[in-house]
Each structure stands twice: as structure tokens, then as C-alpha cells.
Design a protein around this motif. Sequence first.
Motif, PDB file in Angstrom:
ATOM      1  N   ALA A  37       0.834  -1.203   0.000  1.00  0.00           N
ATOM      2  CA  ALA A  37       0.000   0.000   0.000  1.00  0.00           C
ATOM      3  C   ALA A  37       0.870   1.255   0.000  1.00  0.00           C
ATOM      4  O   ALA A  37       0.580   2.229  -0.708  1.00  0.00           O
ATOM      5  N   TYR A  38       1.941   1.233   0.784  1.00  0.00           N
ATOM      6  CA  TYR A  38       2.852   2.380   0.847  1.00  0.00           C
ATOM      7  C   TYR A  38       3.440   2.675  -0.535  1.00  0.00           C
ATOM      8  O   TYR A  38       3.493   3.832  -0.968  1.00  0.00           O
ATOM      9  N   ILE A  39       3.832   1.626  -1.229  1.00  0.00           N
ATOM     10  CA  ILE A  39       4.452   1.810  -2.548  1.00  0.00           C
ATOM     11  C   ILE A  39       3.418   2.239  -3.586  1.00  0.00           C
ATOM     12  O   ILE A  39       3.669   3.155  -4.378  1.00  0.00           O
ATOM     13  N   VAL A  40       2.242   1.606  -3.584  1.00  0.00           N
ATOM     14  CA  VAL A  40       1.200   1.984  -4.550  1.00  0.00           C
ATOM     15  C   VAL A  40       0.755   3.427  -4.302  1.00  0.00           C
ATOM     16  O   VAL A  40       0.635   4.217  -5.246  1.00  0.00           O
ATOM     17  N   LEU A  41       0.534   3.798  -3.045  1.00  0.00           N
ATOM     18  CA  LEU A  41       0.142   5.182  -2.743  1.00  0.00           C
ATOM     19  C   LEU A  41       1.228   6.167  -3.160  1.00  0.00           C
ATOM     20  O   LEU A  41       0.924   7.246  -3.685  1.00  0.00           O
ATOM     21  N   GLN A  54      -2.429   0.614 -15.735  1.00  0.00           N
ATOM     22  CA  GLN A  54      -1.271   1.481 -15.530  1.00  0.00           C
ATOM     23  C   GLN A  54      -0.437   1.012 -14.338  1.00  0.00           C
ATOM     24  O   GLN A  54       0.798   1.033 -14.394  1.00  0.00           O
ATOM     25  N   LEU A  55      -1.107   0.595 -13.277  1.00  0.00           N
ATOM     26  CA  LEU A  55      -0.380   0.074 -12.112  1.00  0.00           C
ATOM     27  C   LEU A  55       0.363  -1.206 -12.477  1.00  0.00           C
ATOM     28  O   LEU A  55       1.513  -1.405 -12.078  1.00  0.00           O
ATOM     29  N   GLN A  69      -4.719  -6.180  -4.060  1.00  0.00           N
ATOM     30  CA  GLN A  69      -4.114  -5.096  -3.287  1.00  0.00           C
ATOM     31  C   GLN A  69      -5.004  -3.859  -3.269  1.00  0.00           C
ATOM     32  O   GLN A  69      -5.222  -3.258  -2.206  1.00  0.00           O
ATOM     33  N   THR A  70      -5.513  -3.465  -4.439  1.00  0.00           N
ATOM     34  CA  THR A  70      -6.332  -2.252  -4.492  1.00  0.00           C
ATOM     35  C   THR A  70      -7.682  -2.463  -3.809  1.00  0.00           C
ATOM     36  O   THR A  70      -8.215  -1.527  -3.208  1.00  0.00           O
ATOM     37  N   LYS A  92     -10.133   4.731 -12.452  1.00  0.00           N
ATOM     38  CA  LYS A  92      -8.792   4.893 -11.898  1.00  0.00           C
ATOM     39  C   LYS A  92      -8.864   4.905 -10.379  1.00  0.00           C
ATOM     40  O   LYS A  92      -9.920   5.129  -9.795  1.00  0.00           O
ATOM     41  N   PHE A  93      -7.725   4.663  -9.780  1.00  0.00           N
ATOM     42  CA  PHE A  93      -7.606   4.718  -8.329  1.00  0.00           C
ATOM     43  C   PHE A  93      -6.959   6.041  -7.961  1.00  0.00           C
ATOM     44  O   PHE A  93      -5.910   6.406  -8.510  1.00  0.00           O
TER      45      PHE A  93
END
Length: 151
Positions: A37-41, A54-55, A69-70, A92-93
Motif C-alpha cells: 500500500a505504501y508503494i502503490v500510494l 497502468q499500475l 491489493q487495491t 482509476k484509483f
Amino acid sequence: MDKPVDLVEFEMMLLGRYMHLLSPTARGMAGRLDRSAYIVLSRIQAEGPMSIGQLSAAFGLDVSTLNRQTAAMVRAGIVERIPDPEGGIARKFAMTEEGERRLAADRAANREGLTKVVADWTAEEVADFAAHLSRLNRDVERLDGRPWPRD
């Protein structure tokens, strides 16, 4: 360890083990983001809202992994699904205010921990170390073909 690269590999393994210990409140602290989560955010913060595709391209992960994860991140209230601001079909997120708050809190705790670790270092030593880490990461990204957006 016969070669310098052997020592680099060994020290990187240890660094990966110790990163979660940098913040004095990290161990068992409720509300801390998990690593993914830290890396995706962090990536969403750098690039803006991103679709699953895109992710997937950014991280080299399959869509099913990112869906899990999302979904967990949506349940935690740190991201939300939004229509594509550019009018595309895919949703999108985007980071929520809670996601921004938690990312900022975790980043501040990490910086605080790092500040304690390097307290006896000179400013020049810290800058040199940062430059070497940046070079290492950029070279990894170059070989992987997925550069991280930087200012």
C-alpha cells in the motif's frame, strides 16, 4: 565475501530486513500501511490517479495481484475508484484524504527513524549515500524498463 558486489548484496538484504524497524512506533503500530500500500500510494501520489492497467505496467505485476491489493486499499479507505479524469473508459484509483494522511504519517515516521540512524553522519555523508542509492535505483529501473517518476 570475495567481491564488492557480494557485500552490496548482503548489505541490501539486511537493509530490507531493517527498514520496518526504522520508526520507533513501527512494530505493531495499528494504522501503519503495509509495504504494498505504501508503494502503490507513493506511485499514485507521484503520477496522479492510475488504472489497474497502468499500475500493472508500472510495477510489472499481474492484474489479479493488483486487484487484491487495491481492493484491500479501497476497504481501508485509502484509495477510491474514480472515473478517468481524461475521459477514458477505465476507472482509476485516486488517493483519498485518509490515504494522503496515512502516507504522510508513515513517511514522516520513516524519515524520523532514518534521521536517528544517521545522526552521527555528516550532512555530506548523508548526501553521498542518497546519491549512491539514487544511482543504484535508477540503474535497476533502467534495466527493468520501468523508471519511477521523480521531480
